[in-house]
Design an enzyme around this catalytic site. Structure first.
Site, mmCIF file in Angstrom:
data_model
loop_
_atom_site.group_PDB
_atom_site.id
_atom_site.type_symbol
_atom_site.label_atom_id
_atom_site.label_comp_id
_atom_site.label_asym_id
_atom_site.label_seq_id
_atom_site.Cartn_x
_atom_site.Cartn_y
_atom_site.Cartn_z
ATOM 1 N N GLU A 79 0.800 -1.222 0.000
ATOM 2 C CA GLU A 79 0.000 0.000 0.000
ATOM 3 C C GLU A 79 0.838 1.280 0.000
ATOM 4 O OE1 GLU A 79 -3.298 0.572 -0.326
ATOM 5 O OE2 GLU A 79 -3.569 -1.550 -0.739
ATOM 6 N N SER B 133 -51.475 -30.854 29.263
ATOM 7 C CA SER B 133 -51.257 -31.610 30.499
ATOM 8 C C SER B 133 -50.011 -31.191 31.267
ATOM 9 C CB SER B 133 -51.157 -33.093 30.180
ATOM 10 O OG SER B 133 -52.336 -33.510 29.534
#
Lengths: 779, 192
Positions: free
Chosen positions: A192, A472
Site C-alpha cells: 500500500e 397436560s
C-alpha cells in the site's frame, strides 16, 4: 504561496520609481496574497485543531461482545473428546504435531495436549497454559499440567457468539501495535505505501511510482495515496467524493504526520480500515478481519494469511476471498512477491507461501451470529438493564450461559426428529415447527435455546414468543396443590376418574374427556398423574378449588394471568416454552424457585465487573411435598404416558417428566429433567392447525433424541427427612407387605402414612424383582 | 444382589457413616470439607459389588453406536421382571435414607471451594462468589457448595440470600448429620 509573496514584494520595492499599471497590479496581488495567507493560516489552524481533537479524542464505538460459557475441564467430567474438539474448533485452535504456542492442540489417540490462550474472567485471570488430557469411555479421565502434575480444574476461553452493533453496523476487535505481527505490517507497507516510514504524509515518489506502474500495466494497479492519506480519508472525512475533500486530504495528512508518530498513525490505520462485509455487519480493522476470515487471532496467522489480509485493503468486496477466490489468491501472491522484492522474505519462503491455499474458515463454522435464538434472549435481558448506545459502543463483555455443545445437539435433535415426523406423516406435518429450551436443572442456567427447525434463521423465536396452551403440562400443579394438603391427599388417595360436568362462571358448561375417551374408575392419585387422566385431574382440581391451583401455579413461577375457569386445570393456560421451563425448574430443584438466567455477568472492556447476575433462589414449596410430586413424574416416564422413552435409555438412568397434548393435538409438549439437565420441547404449527402428534409421539421424541446425545446424569432424588417409604397396596391405599401382589413402595410425608394395613395369604406372596421405585435414591 | 450382600451393605453402610461422624466432628469449617469424602467414597468401594453389567441404550435412527452410560455406582443391574424369581427377598427400606451421592467430590470442586475461601479471606467477595458459582455448576447438588455460598452471603450481611441458600443446602443434606448440623447452626446465626 505565502512564502513567495514577501520576496516578490522586496524585489518590487527596489524599482520604486516605476509606478506603473503593473506595479499596481502587483500591489493588488500582494494584498490578495496577504488575505490568502491569513485565510489559509486560519484554515490550517482550524484543520490542525480538528485533527488533534478528533485523533486524540477518537474512540471507536466498540460493540458489546457476547460470549458463551467457558468450558470447564476437570477429571471425571462427562465430556467427550469429540465435543472438546468441536469447542476448540469454534475457538480457532490449530491442530499441530507439537504444541508450542497458545491456541494450538495436538491429538494422539485418546490423549490431547492443548495450550490455552488465557482469559480475564469476572473471578480473575485464567492463565495461558499447557494442559494434557486423557479420555476414556466415561469422558475426560485426567487433566495434568505441562510437568504431568494433576490439575484440578482449568477453563478454556469462552467462544464469542455475537455482538451488539451500533447503527452503522461497524464491528471491530481493537488491536495494539505490539500485538500485530511484523509480517502483517511489512505486507501492508509493501503493497500500500512502501515509503511509509520516510514520507511526511504524502509521497510524490509514491504517486510517481503508482503512475508508472499503472501506465506499464495499462490499468489501475496501484493507488498513490499513502497510508496516512487513506486514514485521513476514512477517519476525518465523509465518504462523499468532493473536490474540497480531495483538496484538504493532503494538508491534513501532513498535519497528522506533524503531530503523531508513525506508530500512532499505523495503529489507528490497522483498526480503522474496512476489510469486509458479514451480512449487515461491516468488518473493520485487522483484528476482526483475522477472526472473520481465519477464525483465529491475528498473532496466530501465517505469512500467506497476513499477505491475504494486506491484499484485501485495496478492495474487500472485489477481492472477497470467499466469493472470488482466484482474484484474492492472485492478489495475495502479488503481495508475497512484493515482500520478496523488498527483501523482507527469502525466495524460498515466498515460494512456499505462494503454494498455500487461502486457508479460510467456512462462513458457516463461524460461531459469531450462529445462535440467533439464544442471542435474542440475551439481548432482551440486556435491553432491560442497559442503554442501547452503551451496548453498542462501550465494548462491554457479556458472559452468558450458552453451552454451544448442548445448543448444537438440541438444534440437531429438533431438526432430525421433525424431519423424520414430516417424512412419516407427509403433508400433514410438512410445515411442522418446534422449539427447545435446555437448562441446568439446579442452577437455573439457560444453556440452549432453539427457536425453530432452522436454527440459523433469525426470525420468529418460538422458544420465547410461541405462547401456546400447555395442556397436560399444567397437571403437576394441580397434583402439587393436592399433595400440599398432606392430611387430605397422599400419592395413594383414591381419585374417581369418572365423567363430570361443570358450570363455568359465564354460564357455559365444561365437560372434559379423557384422551382415550374412557373413564378408568377409581385410580390412585399417583397413577392419575402418571397416565395423565383428565377426569381425575379435573375432579381433584375442582375439589381443591381454583384458587389453590392458581396460587400453586404462581408459586411455581407463572407470571401471566391465569383464568379461574376450570379448563385451566387441563392446560388452557398459554405459556412459551421458556416460561414452561421456569415452572418445571421449581419442580426439578425441589421447590426452590430459581429465576432462569442467560447472563452471568457483564464486564467493562477492561475487565471490571459492571453487573453480575448471581444465583438467586426462593423456597416456594416444602421439599418433602415436592419429593412426592417428583415420584409421580418419574412414574410417568417409567410406566405412564412417556414410558416409550426407556426404549432408548438404560433402566439405571432416572428421569422425570410430563407429556402434554392440547385440543385437537395442536400442540405437542414434553417437559423433563435428569440429574443435570432440564429440557422443554414443543412441536406445533405456526398457523395453530391440528397435527397428528401427541406429546409422546412428538415432543418426547425430540427430548429423548437430545438426551441420548447429551448422555445425562441420573436423577438421584435426595430423600427429605420428613419423608418415609412404605409398601402399599395400590388398589386400597392401605399398607401391605412387600411380598404381596400389587405392593408398591410409595413415599409419604410424615403424619400421612396410611394407618390401615392388610397383608396377604402366604400362598399369594411373590418375590418382587427390583423395580424402578426401589432405585429412586439408589445408592 | 444376593441377600448376603444386602446384609453386608445394611450393616456396613451405617457403620461407615457413623465412623465418619466420629472421624470428623466439626465439619463446619470449610477446611474440613474433605471429611465427607470417606462416607461417600465408602459407597464407592462397596457398591461396585452390586453393579452388574450396564445396559446400553437402544440406539435408534442414525446413531450407529450403542451408548453406554458412565459407570454409575448407584445402578442396580437387571431388568425388572415381575415375580420371575421364586425366593422372596426383602429389600432394605433403610437403603433410600443413605443419600449418598453417586459421584465422589471431585478435586475440581475442592479446588474451587478453596479458591473461593481464599478470595473471601482476601476481602474479595465478588470473586469468591464467582468461584463458588463455578463450583456450583460442577456439583449443583453438593451441599458443601451451598454451605459456603450461604456463609459468604452471611459475611456480606445479605441475610435473605444466606437463608435461602442454607435452606437449599439443607434440602440436599438428608442422611448427612454433620451437614444438617452445620446448616442448622448457620440458619440460627442468620436469623439472629
Amino acid at each position: 504561496m505565502a512564502k513567495k509573496t514577501p520576496a516578490a514584494r522586496g524585489r518590487k520595492k527596489q524599482n520604486k520609481p516605476a509606478r506603473s499599471r503593473s506595479s499596481r497590479f502587483l500591489t493588488f496581488l500582494f494584498k490578495l496574497s496577504l488575505v490568502g495567507f491569513v485565510v489559509g493560516g486560519i484554515g490550517l489552524i482550524y484543520l490542525d485543531a480538528t485533527i488533534r481533537a478528533k485523533f486524540e479524542g477518537k474512540r471507536w464505538a466498540l460493540p458489546a461482545k457476547v460470549y458463551a460459557r467457558p468450558l470447564e475441564l476437570y477429571a471425571g467430567q462427562a465430556l467427550k473428546a469429540e465435543d472438546l474438539r468441536l469447542e476448540l474448533k469454534s475457538l480457532g485452535y490449530q491442530a499441530v504435531k507439537n504444541v508450542s504456542r497458545p491456541g494450538q492442540v495436538s491429538v494422539n489417540g485418546n490423549r490431547m495436549r492443548i495450550r490455552t490462550r488465557g482469559f480475564g474472567f469476572a473471578d480473575g485471570q485464567e492463565p495461558s497454559r499447557t494442559i494434557n488430557l486423557s479420555f476414556n469411555t466415561g469422558g475426560l479421565h485426567s487433566l495434568a499440567d505441562k510437568q504431568g502434575r494433576a490439575l484440578p480444574v482449568a477453563r478454556l476461553e469462552p467462544v464469542l457468539i455475537g455482538g451488539i452493533y451500533p447503527a452503522d453496523n461497524e464491528d471491530r476487535d481493537l488491536v495494539k501495535l505490539e500485538q500485530v505481527p511484523k509480517a502483517l505490517i511489512q505486507a501492508l507497507v509493501s503493497v500500500e505505501d512502501r515509503s511509509f516510514y520516510e514520507h511526511y504524509g504524502i509521497s510524490l515518489r509514491g504517486i510517481a511510482r503508482a503512475m508508472w506502474s499503472n501506465i506499464a500495466a495499462g490499468r489501475m494497479v496501484q493507488g498513490g495515496s499513502t497510508l496516512t492519506q487513506q486514514l485521513v480519508k476514512n477517519f476525518f472525512l465523509t465518504s462523499e467524493r468532493t473536490l474540497w475533500r480531495k483538496l484538504i486530504e493532503a494538508p491534513m495528512a501532513m498535519l497528522l504526520e506533524l503531530h503523531y508518530s508513525k506508530d500512532e498513525i499505523l495503529q489507528a490505520y490497522l483498526n480503522e480500515v474496512y476489510l469486509g462485509q458479514a451480512g449487515a455487519r461491516a468488518v473493520h480493522g485487522f483484528g476482526l478481519a483475522s477472526q472473520y476470515y481465519f477464525g483465529r487471532p491475528l498473532d496466530s496467522l501465517s505469512l500467506d494469511q497476513h499477505s491475504l489480509l494486506a491484499a484485501l485493503v485495496k478492495g474487500p468486496s472485489y477481492y472477497d476471498p470467499r466469493r472470488h477466490p482466484e482474484r484474492a489468491l492472485k492478489r495475495r501472491n502479488l503481495v508475497i512477491d512484493l515482500l520478496r522484492q523488498q527483501q523482507y522474505i527469502s525466495d524460498d519462503l515466498a515460494d512456499k507461501a505462494k503454494k498455500r491455499p487461502l486457508g479460510l474458515v467456512s462462513n458457516k463454522t463461524l460461531v459469531k451470529g450462529a445462535f440467533p435464538a439464544y442471542l435474542d434472549l440475551v439481548k432482551r435481558q440486556l435491553r432491560r438493564d442497559y442503554r442501547q448506545e452503551d451496548l453498542a459502543s462501550e465494548g462491554l463483555q457479556v458472559f452468558t450461559n450458552l453451552d454451544p455443545i448442548v445448543q448444537l445437539k438440541a438444534e440437531a435433535s429438533l431438526a432430525k426428529v421433525t424431519g423424520q415426523l414430516a417424512k412419516r406423516h407427509g403433508n400433514k406435518l410438512k410445515d411442522i415447527e418446534g422449539a427447545v429450551v435446555v437448562g441446568n436443572s439446579q442452577t437455573g442456567d439457560v444453556v440452549a435455546v432453539v427457536g425453530g427447525r432452522n436454527a440459523r434463521f433469525q426470525g420468529f423465536n418460538r422458544a420465547l414468543d410461541a405462547i401456546r396452551p400447555i395442556g397436560s403440562l399444567v397437571k403437576p400443579a394441580v397434583f402439587l396443590a393436592a399433595l400440599e394438603q398432606s392430611r387430605q391427599y397422599t400419592l395413594v388417595s383414591q381419585i374417581p376418574d369418572t365423567p363430570l360436568r361443570i358450570d363455568n362462571p359465564n354460564g357455559t358448561t365444561w365437560e372434559p374427556r379423557n384422551f382415550d375417551k374412557k373413564s378408568h374408575g377409581t385410580v390412585p392419585l399417583h397413577q392419575a398423574l402418571a397416565r395423565s387422566y383428565n377426569l381425575a385431574t379435573a375432579r381433584l382440581g375442582i375439589d381443591m378449588g381454583m384458587d389453590k391451583v392458581i396460587d400453586t401455579l404462581q408459586r411455581l413461577g407463572v407470571r401471566r394471568d391465569i383464568s379461574p375457569y376450570p379448563a385451566t386445570l387441563l392446560g388452557s393456560l398459554s405459556l412459551s416454552p421458556l416460561e414452561v421451563m421456569q415452572l418445571y425448574q421449581t419442580v426439578a430443584s425441589n421447590g426452590f424457585e430459581t429465576p432462569l438466567r442467560s447472563i452471568r455477568s457483564v464486564l467493562t472492556a477492561d475487565g471490571k465487573v459492571l453487573s453480575s447476575y448471581p444465583f438467586e433462589l426462593e423456597q416456594k414449596f416444602d421439599p418433602a411435598i415436592m419429593h412426592l410430586l417428583q415420584y409421580a413424574l418419574q412414574e410417568t416416564v417409567r410406566e405412564g404416558t412417556a414410558k416409550s422413552v426407556y426404549k432408548r435409555f438404560p433402566a439405571s438412568l432416572n428421569l422425570a417428566g410430563k407429556t402434554g397434548t392440547t385440543n385437537d393435538q395442536r400442540d405437542s409438549w414434553f417437559a423433563g429433567f435428569t440429574g443435570d439437565y432440564l429440557a422443554i420441547s414443543w412441536l406445533g404449527r405456526d398457523d395453530n392447525k391440528p397435527t397428528p402428534l401427541t406429546g409422546s409421539s412428538g415432543s418426547l421424541q425430540v427430548w429423548s433424541e437430545l438426551m441420548t446425545r447429551l448422555r445425562p446424569q441420573s436423577y438421584q432424588a435426595v430423600m427429605p427427612e420428613a419423608v418415609s417409604y412404605h409398601w402399599v397396596d395400590d388398589r386400597t391405599g392401605w399398607l401391605t407387605d412387600e411380598v404381596c401382589p400389587g405392593a408398591r413402595l410409595i413415599p409419604f410425608v410424615d403424619g400421612s402414612v396410611p394407618e390401615q394395613k392388610r397383608g396377604c395369604p402366604e400362598s399369594s406372596k411373590v418375590r418382587k424383582a427390583v423395580n424402578w421405585f426401589t432405585r429412586l435414591f439408589s445408592s | 444382589m444376593t441377600r448376603a450382600q444386602k446384609a453386608v451393605l445394611s450393616i456396613f453402610l451405617p457403620v461407615i457413616l457413623a465412623s465418619c461422624a466420629t472421624h470428623d466432628p466439626n465439619l463446619v469449617g470449610v477446611e474440613d470439607r474433605s471429611g465427607q469424602s470417606p462416607g461417600r467414597s465408602s459407597s464407592q468401594v462397596l457398591i461396585p459389588s452390586q453393579t452388574g453389567t450396564l445396559e446400553t441404550g437402544n440406539a435408534t435412527g442414525n446413531e450407529s453406536t450403542a451408548r453406554s452410560y458412565p459407570a454409575d455406582s448407584s445402578s442396580i443391574s437387571g431388568q425388572p421382571s415381575e415375580g420371575s424369581e421364586a425366593i422372596p427377598q426383602p429389600i432394605n427400606i433403610e437403603a433410600p435414607v443413605m443419600t449418598v451421592q453417586s459421584k465422589p467430590p471431585s478435586g475440581a470442586l475442592l479446588a474451587l471451594l478453596e479458591q473461593a475461601e481464599s478470595q473471601q479471606q482476601a476481602g474479595n467477595n465478588q470473586r469468591a462468589l464467582s468461584s463458588l458459582e463455578r463450583a456450583q455448576r460442577i456439583a449443583p447438588r453438593d451441599p458443601a457448595v451451598y454451605l459456603q455460598l450461604s456463609r459468604l452471603r452471611l459475611d456480606m450481611k445479605d441475610y435473605q440470600r444466606a437463608e435461602q441458600l442454607a435452606r437449599k443446602g439443607l434440602s440436599l443434606s438428608s442422611g448427612n448429620k454433620q451437614m444438617q448440623r452445620a446448616f442448622n447452626t448457620l440458619l440460627k446465626q442468620i436469623k439472629r
